[in-house]
Write an enzyme that holds these catalytic residues in place. Structure first.
Site, PDB file in Angstrom:
ATOM      1  N   LEU A  18      12.089 -74.486  27.237  1.00  0.00           N
ATOM      2  CA  LEU A  18      10.611 -75.277  27.123  1.00  0.00           C
ATOM      3  C   LEU A  18      10.320 -74.375  26.038  1.00  0.00           C
ATOM      4  O   LEU A  18       9.527 -75.134  25.482  1.00  0.00           O
ATOM      5  CB  LEU A  18      10.510 -74.431  27.690  1.00  0.00           C
ATOM      6  CG  LEU A  18      10.042 -74.644  29.896  1.00  0.00           C
ATOM      7  CD1 LEU A  18       9.452 -74.023  30.642  1.00  0.00           C
ATOM      8  CD2 LEU A  18       8.816 -76.321  30.131  1.00  0.00           C
ATOM      9  N   ASP A  72      11.062 -58.751  18.027  1.00  0.00           N
ATOM     10  CA  ASP A  72      10.460 -58.813  19.337  1.00  0.00           C
ATOM     11  C   ASP A  72       9.698 -58.915  19.856  1.00  0.00           C
ATOM     12  O   ASP A  72       8.359 -58.028  19.226  1.00  0.00           O
ATOM     13  CB  ASP A  72      11.693 -58.071  19.565  1.00  0.00           C
ATOM     14  CG  ASP A  72      11.352 -56.984  20.955  1.00  0.00           C
ATOM     15  OD1 ASP A  72      10.646 -57.293  22.013  1.00  0.00           O
ATOM     16  OD2 ASP A  72      12.301 -55.778  21.447  1.00  0.00           O
ATOM     17  N   ASN A  99       6.191 -67.703  25.250  1.00  0.00           N
ATOM     18  CA  ASN A  99       6.494 -68.520  26.474  1.00  0.00           C
ATOM     19  C   ASN A  99       8.126 -67.850  26.474  1.00  0.00           C
ATOM     20  O   ASN A  99       8.545 -67.036  27.559  1.00  0.00           O
ATOM     21  CB  ASN A  99       6.994 -69.275  25.914  1.00  0.00           C
ATOM     22  CG  ASN A  99       8.781 -69.872  26.420  1.00  0.00           C
ATOM     23  OD1 ASN A  99       8.382 -70.646  27.609  1.00  0.00           O
ATOM     24  ND2 ASN A  99       9.189 -70.657  25.511  1.00  0.00           N
ATOM     25  N   TYR A 170       9.394 -60.565  38.426  1.00  0.00           N
ATOM     26  CA  TYR A 170       9.247 -61.271  38.100  1.00  0.00           C
ATOM     27  C   TYR A 170       8.249 -62.301  38.813  1.00  0.00           C
ATOM     28  O   TYR A 170       7.008 -62.621  37.934  1.00  0.00           O
ATOM     29  CB  TYR A 170       9.895 -62.584  38.300  1.00  0.00           C
ATOM     30  CG  TYR A 170       9.451 -64.010  37.527  1.00  0.00           C
ATOM     31  CD1 TYR A 170       9.482 -64.027  35.807  1.00  0.00           C
ATOM     32  CD2 TYR A 170       9.585 -64.988  38.099  1.00  0.00           C
ATOM     33  CE1 TYR A 170       9.739 -65.578  35.770  1.00  0.00           C
ATOM     34  CE2 TYR A 170       9.742 -66.619  36.874  1.00  0.00           C
ATOM     35  CZ  TYR A 170       9.633 -66.236  35.750  1.00  0.00           C
ATOM     36  OH  TYR A 170       9.159 -67.109  35.209  1.00  0.00           O
ATOM     37  N   LYS A 174       4.552 -62.459  36.207  1.00  0.00           N
ATOM     38  CA  LYS A 174       3.470 -63.761  35.851  1.00  0.00           C
ATOM     39  C   LYS A 174       2.121 -63.842  36.624  1.00  0.00           C
ATOM     40  O   LYS A 174       1.424 -64.285  36.123  1.00  0.00           O
ATOM     41  CB  LYS A 174       4.623 -64.496  36.846  1.00  0.00           C
ATOM     42  CG  LYS A 174       5.931 -65.289  35.771  1.00  0.00           C
ATOM     43  CD  LYS A 174       5.453 -65.592  34.374  1.00  0.00           C
ATOM     44  CE  LYS A 174       6.949 -66.157  33.670  1.00  0.00           C
ATOM     45  NZ  LYS A 174       6.249 -66.447  32.086  1.00  0.00           N
ATOM     46  N   THR A 204      15.320 -74.890  33.065  1.00  0.00           N
ATOM     47  CA  THR A 204      15.651 -74.352  32.590  1.00  0.00           C
ATOM     48  C   THR A 204      16.719 -72.522  32.856  1.00  0.00           C
ATOM     49  O   THR A 204      17.419 -73.242  33.807  1.00  0.00           O
ATOM     50  CB  THR A 204      14.459 -73.421  31.988  1.00  0.00           C
ATOM     51  OG1 THR A 204      14.007 -72.324  33.428  1.00  0.00           O
ATOM     52  CG2 THR A 204      12.966 -73.631  31.553  1.00  0.00           C
TER      53      THR A 204
END
Length: 301
Positions: A18, A72, A99, A170, A174, A204
């Site tokens: 992406l 980073d 991203n 995760y 998110k 991805t």
């Protein structure tokens, strides 16, 4: 002229998937792009600067302007260097696309502290560090009488909005990013900064591993899972045309643009006095019958 002509954009995690699609699309619409990527594995290990260099070469070969950056995003000082790289190369900064990310899939009963911390570090700290440095620049710009027309574009996920089996860390990270976006939008509008988030569904390295069957659409007449499908909305959000849009979360897949409705107050009952514990169950049962059924957690039947 493209809709981002003359605008400078930082895209993190821009070497593949992406991020690469966003960088190429911004450049095609006239933006000057900082392609940031440290070139790690899916789990966050290793370093490879050649991946970011390759995207820069693609952009330049097509007549666009871009520079590579290998700092980073989770390092406070290094994140400041990313912002400085944009200003040094192109004289200004207008858009940050957060991203970059990693994934450490594991059922909750098997999850480790190291995996949890690593996921939070990259997603939440990474979103914070570079955006905070960018906001410092934009606030100073406003104080100098140069009104910013600035954008923060964050990356959440369907996993963050509804949960996903084997992705507790995760999903949590998110979900936090979605909430961060709402706060940024509420606080930063006074400085000429909008904040929006994406929940993209595309092919991805992460999704090919977790949802291989769904991602296999290359042979279809319209490749629904092509990352390039997500890029037009991202580019529009980074343009001056989107200045009135802030505090939104967009779920994107193929040709679909869906505006998330967020948490809203649902059915309720007010006794007007303190409840007896034994009577709460009946009240909750009635509320559950009235509610709109929630979306299922990813991976459940």
């Amino acid at each position: 002229m493209g809709i981002c002509e003359g605008r400078t954009v930082i895209v993190t995690g821009a070497a593949r998937g992406l991020g690469r699609a966003y960088a190429l699309a911004f450049a095609a619409e006239g933006a000057q792009v900082v392609v940031n990527d440290i070139g790690t594995s899916l789990g966050g290990e290793g370093r490879d600067t050649s991946a970011a260099d390759g995207v820069v070469e693609e952009i330049r070969a097509a007549g666009g302007q871009a520079v590579a950056n290998y700092d980073d995003v989770t390092d406070w000082v290094a994140a400041g260097r990313i912002v400085e790289a944009a200003i040094s190369a192109f004289g200004d900064l207008h858009v940050v696309v957060n991203n970059a990310g990693i994934v450490r899939d594991r059922m909750f009963v098997s999850a480790t502290l190291e995996e949890w911390d690593a996921t939070m570090h990259v997603h939440l700290r990474g979103h914070f560090c570079i955006s905070r440095h960018a906001v410092n620049y934009w606030r100073a710009k406003q104080k100098d009488g140069r009104d910013p027309d600035a954008r923060i574009i964050n990356t959440t996920s369907g996993a963050g909005l509804q949960g996903s089996i084997a992705q507790a860390a995760y999903s949590t990270a998110k979900g936090g990013i979605a909430s961060l976006t709402l706060v940024q939008a509420a606080e930063l509008g006074r400085y000429g900064i909008t904040a929006n988030a994406l929940a993209p569904s595309a092919r991805t390295r992460m999704t090919e591993q977790a949802f291989a069957d769904k991602m296999a659409t290359e042979s279809q007449a319209f490749d629904v899972m092509d990352p390039a499908n997500i890029a037009p909305t991202v580019v529009w959000l980074g343009s001056s045309e989107s200045r009135e849009v802030t505090g939104c979360v967009f779920e994107l897949e193929g040709g679909k643009i869906m505006l998330e409705d967020g948490w809203r107050e649902g059915p309720f009952v007010d006794l007007g006095a303190q409840w007896e514990p034994g009577k709460v169950g009946e009240a909750v049962g009635a509320l559950l019958e009235q509610r709109v059924p929630p979306r299922k957690v990813w991976g459940t039947a």
